[in-house]
Design a protein around this motif. Structure first.
Motif, PDB file in Angstrom:
ATOM      1  N   GLU A  53       0.974  -1.383   0.256  1.00 21.19           N
ATOM      2  CA  GLU A  53       0.148   0.052   0.246  1.00 21.19           C
ATOM      3  C   GLU A  53       0.742   1.337  -0.072  1.00 21.19           C
ATOM      4  OE1 GLU A  53      -3.694   1.974  -0.308  1.00 21.19           O
ATOM      5  OE2 GLU A  53      -3.578  -0.377   0.525  1.00 21.19           O
ATOM      6  N   CYS A  79       2.902   1.845  -3.352  1.00 17.96           N
ATOM      7  CA  CYS A  79       2.213   2.629  -4.252  1.00 17.96           C
ATOM      8  C   CYS A  79       1.805   3.897  -4.384  1.00 17.96           C
ATOM      9  CB  CYS A  79       0.522   1.591  -4.417  1.00 17.96           C
ATOM     10  SG  CYS A  79       0.947  -0.240  -4.835  1.00 17.96           S
ATOM     11  N   ASP A 135       5.183  -1.927 -12.897  1.00 20.85           N
ATOM     12  CA  ASP A 135       3.660  -2.054 -13.863  1.00 20.85           C
ATOM     13  C   ASP A 135       3.286  -3.296 -14.214  1.00 20.85           C
ATOM     14  OD1 ASP A 135       4.143   1.749 -13.134  1.00 20.85           O
ATOM     15  OD2 ASP A 135       5.749   1.395 -14.215  1.00 20.85           O
ATOM     16  N   LEU A 163       2.238  -4.498 -10.849  1.00 23.89           N
ATOM     17  CA  LEU A 163       0.885  -4.188  -9.888  1.00 23.89           C
ATOM     18  C   LEU A 163      -0.168  -4.774 -10.934  1.00 23.89           C
ATOM     19  CD1 LEU A 163       3.067  -0.552  -8.766  1.00 23.89           C
ATOM     20  CD2 LEU A 163       2.404  -2.581  -7.925  1.00 23.89           C
ATOM     21  N   ARG A 193      -2.892  -3.144  -9.035  1.00 20.82           N
ATOM     22  CA  ARG A 193      -2.203  -1.734  -8.336  1.00 20.82           C
ATOM     23  C   ARG A 193      -1.993  -0.605  -9.423  1.00 20.82           C
ATOM     24  NH1 ARG A 193      -3.184  -1.237  -2.859  1.00 20.82           N
ATOM     25  NH2 ARG A 193      -3.496  -3.519  -1.743  1.00 20.82           N
ATOM     26  N   SER A 194      -1.489   0.247  -9.334  1.00 20.17           N
ATOM     27  CA  SER A 194      -0.619   0.689 -10.304  1.00 20.17           C
ATOM     28  C   SER A 194      -0.167   1.932  -9.132  1.00 20.17           C
ATOM     29  CB  SER A 194      -1.603   2.248 -10.757  1.00 20.17           C
ATOM     30  OG  SER A 194      -2.404   2.906 -10.027  1.00 20.17           O
ATOM     31  N   ARG A 195       0.967   2.419  -9.356  1.00 21.03           N
ATOM     32  CA  ARG A 195       2.049   3.629  -9.107  1.00 21.03           C
ATOM     33  C   ARG A 195       1.965   4.396  -9.394  1.00 21.03           C
ATOM     34  NH1 ARG A 195       7.945   1.450 -10.269  1.00 21.03           N
ATOM     35  NH2 ARG A 195       8.245   1.385 -12.457  1.00 21.03           N
TER      36      ARG A 195
END
Length: 320
Positions: free
Chosen positions: A191, A194, A213, A216, A221-223
């Motif tokens: 968590e 990210c 990426d 994720l 998820r993404s960053r």
């Protein structure tokens, strides 16, 4: 004397033996031939030098003035030929060769710097040129002797080159040592990972997306990547001057001050580092010494950096 193209080296050895032993039978035994064969070689020698060379005496044979004049230069010639046939000897303490090593910027920091330090300690008179590896010209440069040794990933080696695996590398999360996350004594969870600003290395330049990426996205998820650089070498300074996080090869940041290292909260494929060289230098004693020193260095680095870590394989050219 007749044309040297018609001179048999074995005839010179026979002449040398005859001059030493003054006896056809003993000279034949020394060379491991029969007495008639030695007599035949003496006949050919007389024809070659247009001189009797030896005459009969009470105890064997005696050399003529021409034969005696040949004795010293003959020893010199045979000694030089023997030297040519001996394998060359390399002494690092006195060697003055120049080696050119091509490397990625990552390998330059992780491998080449300690490698060069050991070279200079063991071979103080050797010169070392460090150049960046050119992926498109690597084979040609090795063929032509522009470079002697290349430190690259497996996809840049080919069947025309000799290659040896140096080690497998894996990625770690890197932040500055006084990052707010560390001050608050927080764990680097997925968590929080990210939520942070990210910096990545893009060898092609200008990329803001990499395998992290992709991994994720598979987890939903993404960053947020806000900085992209083309070289691994600048990234530690970028991190020291910001609150960003970056996924970097573990050996790149070993013993670097001002940085904190975490195991990533997500599995990212690492890469393999290889040494590559050409057949033309494969048997050269100096080059073999250089390569063995590199292999020893990598074993030492492996022991220092890889204890207790899980390694994966892949390519360093993927942006992270």
């Amino acid at each position: 004397m007749k044309d040297i193209r018609h001179l048999d080296l074995n005839l010179l050895k026979a002449l040398d033996a005859l001059l030493d032993d003054r006896n056809v039978t003993r000279a034949a035994a020394r060379l491991g031939v029969t007495q008639p064969a030695m007599s035949g070689m003496l006949t050919r020698l007389r024809d070659t030098f247009e001189d009797p060379l030896f005459v009969r005496a009470q105890r064997g044979i005696e050399p003529t003035e021409r034969a005696l004049a040949l004795a010293i230069p003959l020893k010199q010639v045979l000694g030089e030929v023997e030297t040519l046939l001996q394998p060359p000897v390399f002494d690092p303490a006195t060697a003055t060769q120049q080696f050119t090593i091509a490397s990625t910027d990552y390998a330059l920091r992780a491998i080449v710097l300690p490698f060069v330090a050991r070279i200079k300690r063991l071979a103080p008179h050797i010169r070392v040129a460090l150049v960046l590896a050119n992926d498109t010209q690597l084979l040609t440069q090795l063929e032509r002797g522009v470079i002697d040794l290349a430190l690259v990933s497996p996809e840049y080696t080919c069947q025309d080159l000799h290659a040896r695996k140096l080690f497998d590398e894996h990625y770690v999360c890197v932040l500055r040592q006084d990052h707010p996350l560390i001050k608050c004594q927080q764990d680097l969870t997925l968590e929080r990972f990210c939520e942070l600003d990210h910096a990545l290395v893009s060898y092609s330049g200008g990329g803001f997306r990499g395998s992290t990426d992709e991994a994720l996205e598979k987890m939903g998820r993404s960053r947020r990547v806000t900085v992209s650089v083309k070289s691994f070498l600048i990234m530690p300074d970028v991190l020291r001057a910001s609150d960003m996080v970056s996924m970097l090869p573990s050996r790149l940041v070993t013993d670097m001050t001002g940085l904190a290292v975490f195991e990533p909260p997500i599995a990212i494929t690492g890469f393999t580092n290889m040494a590559a060289w050409h057949e033309r230098t494969h048997r050269d004693p100096a080059q073999r010494w250089l390569r063995q020193l590199l292999f020893d260095i990598c074993l030492d680095l492996h022991a220092q950096c890889e204890a207790g870590r899980v390694e994966q394989t892949g390519t360093p050219d993927t942006v992270i």
